[in-house]
Design an enzyme around this catalytic site. Structure first.
Site, short mmCIF file in Angstrom:
data_model
loop_
_atom_site.label_atom_id
_atom_site.label_comp_id
_atom_site.label_asym_id
_atom_site.label_seq_id
_atom_site.Cartn_x
_atom_site.Cartn_y
_atom_site.Cartn_z
CB CYS A 39 -0.92 0.00 1.23
SG CYS A 39 -2.18 1.31 1.21
CE1 TYR A 45 -8.07 2.05 9.36
CE2 TYR A 45 -8.20 3.91 10.87
CZ TYR A 45 -8.48 3.34 9.64
OH TYR A 45 -9.15 4.07 8.68
CB CYS A 46 -3.66 -1.11 7.84
SG CYS A 46 -3.87 -2.27 6.46
N GLY A 91 -3.97 -4.33 0.68
CA GLY A 91 -3.20 -3.37 -0.04
C GLY A 91 -4.02 -2.34 -0.81
CB CYS A 297 -20.60 -13.34 6.72
SG CYS A 297 -19.18 -12.36 7.16
CB CYS A 303 -19.46 -16.95 8.16
SG CYS A 303 -18.26 -17.65 9.32
CB CYS A 318 -12.48 -15.29 6.55
SG CYS A 318 -13.12 -13.68 7.05
CG ASP A 319 -10.37 -9.39 4.16
OD1 ASP A 319 -9.19 -9.43 3.78
OD2 ASP A 319 -10.94 -8.33 4.48
CB CYS A 369 -25.30 -10.02 16.24
SG CYS A 369 -24.96 -10.68 17.89
#
Length: 479
Positions: A39, A45-46, A91, A297, A303, A318-319, A369
């Site tokens: 990036c 906080y990434c 990124g 999800c 999920c 998952c991401d 939730c």
């Protein structure tokens, strides 16, 4: 992908497809990271920049032409649905250059069979966008998610360049170019420990200064060891901090902040913007109140149907689970469809509900939730059971605050009236209060609906309905 449930108050919301939405096993969604974690910003906080350390030194973080073609081909072939959505992220994907995505569109055309629609979503920090990029997005109808955290002083606190200078000015300039070209754009706004106290200010900025009609708010939640320890895995060096805030990074949003932030935004939205501004969390909550299945999800019972693919073809559960423990394999060795349907991935999805502690299963908001995202389940319940979601207290604040009004919206929709009737009723109630000298509730206070009699008092069938909807009384609350 199946459409998101929605109230019939306006055209279909144009949210970025949730990269982790739950769907039948004939479909799945994959968030593509063709440049990996690389990036041009250095946001505090990434959660993804550190992934560079997971690859060998000297790694070329760029999806090769062969992997790009294999991904697009397998992804389209693996979908037994009429519409396939590609979601590009990083990124920062613009670092790949425009030609990469021009080729992607050509490959999509090559492999899409007749009758199958291909769509593209693109998440970006915006700082490299120019006329050429925005013209391309418009030509191919890309949906853009633009990261922006609010006014300059809030945005630049954590979103800055490698040299420490803020990115806000460039992001706002990018938004203007996107709007000039008529590109569909959502705001992607991270709620952290600073912005968490400024819900109204952030919302006003996004709505009034930026002109966004579609917004997504994302709570920042990161354990202190998130760079080295995968979610759900025990860190032997963590010790046993009893204070939950000691377990997270200093920029992580506090649970109560998240609840108050959403509640403050809701109070502004419900008074004037229902049917005009679409906020993903509110659309989702209203759908749940109406008894519709969750489209995100994090709020679904299960999920596991939304994955992440790295630049080298590696596929992850998952991401938020791009760690070795959750690597399913590589599309160069096994097809995406095969990897998605492994027993391990199916268990990953069903564990979302199966691993809930007893405290959650007894909760009044369970079906709202289902424990939210598993990555955030790292605190204990009041009776000492592990697996409670860090955001639980805030989610309860939010659900308790909005569900009474959401219930009224659901009732209006069930009776064939638009959800914004409730907004007009609130406005009418506040006008009555102001005219009689009563204190008008503050925007952050719980909205007070007028009593049924207040709407019907002195109203005749052909009079305008007192709720302010613009309809005749007999066609609205006089039914």
């Amino acid at each position: 992908m199946s459409p998101e449930p929605q109230a019939p108050t306006a055209p279909k919301p144009v949210f970025l497809p949730d990269p982790q939405a739950h769907h039948p096993f004939t479909a799945f969604h994959t968030l593509a990271k063709p440049i990996g974690p690389i990036c041009n910003l250095d946001c505090t906080y990434c959660f993804y920049l550190h992934k560079e350390n997971f690859f060998p030194k000297g790694e070329q973080f760029r999806m090769s032409p062969d992997v790009q073609e294999a991904f697009i081909k397998q992804y389209i072939e693996g979908q037994d649905v009429p519409e396939v959505n590609f979601a590009w992220q990083g990124g920062e994907p613009t670092l790949l250059g425009l030609d990469f995505f021009k080729r992607a569109v050509e490959l999509q055309k090559k492999y899409a069979p007749a009758g199958k629609t291909i769509t593209n979503a693109f998440q970006t920090n915006g700082v490299l966008l120019d006329e050429a990029w925005c013209s391309f997005f418009k030509e191919h109808d890309f949906l853009i998610g633009l990261s922006i955290d609010g006014p300059k002083e809030l945005h630049d606190k954590y979103r800055f360049y490698k040299d420490g200078s803020g990115s806000h000015e460039k992001v706002v300039a990018a938004l203007k170019i996107l709007q000039k070209h008529g590109v569909r754009t959502n705001s992607l706004t991270c709620v952290n420990r600073l912005t968490g106290d400024h819900g109204r200010e952030v919302y006003h900025f996004l709505r009034d200064e930026c002109g966004f009609e579609h917004m997504q708010f994302i709570p920042i939640v990161e354990k202190r060891d998130f760079e080295t320890v995968a979610p759900g895995m025990k860190n032997p060096d963590e010790g046993d901090p009893r204070e939950d805030l000691l377990k997270v990074t200093p920029w992580t949003c506090k649970p109560e902040q998240w609840g108050r932030f959403l509640s403050a935004v809701f109070d502004e939205w419900v008074r004037r913007d229902v049917g005009k501004v679409f906020i993903q969390q509110f659309e989702q909550t209203l759908a749940c109140v109406m008894g519709l299945p969750a489209s995100l999800c994090v709020y679904s019972k299960h999920c596991g149907r939304a994955l992440a693919i790295e630049h080298d073809g590696s596929l992850y559960s998952c991401d938020h689970f791009v760690y070795d423990e959750y690597k399913l394999g590589n599309i160069k060795d096994r097809s995406m469809r095969e990897l998605v349907n492994t027993p391990e991935q199916k268990k990953f999805g069903t564990d979302k509900f199966d691993s809930l502690p007893r405290f959650c299963r007894r909760c009044d908001f369970l079906e709202m939730c289902y424990g939210e995202c598993p990555k955030n389940r790292f605190i204990e319940t009041p009776d000492g059971e592990a697996g409670l979601n860090y955001l639980c207290a805030g989610l309860k604040i939010y659900f308790a605050h909005v569900t009474p009004v959401m219930g009224l919206m659901a009732r209006e929709i069930a009776q064939g009236r638009p959800a914004d009737t409730v907004m007009h009723a609130i406005q009418a109630s506040e006008r009555i209060a102001a005219a009689s000298g009563q204190k008008v509730p503050e925007p952050a206070a719980a909205p007070a609906m007028p009593a049924a009699g207040a709407l019907k008092r002195d109203a005749r069938p052909n009079d305008p309905c007192p709720c302010g909807s613009g309809k005749k009384f007999k066609k609205c609350h006089g039914r």
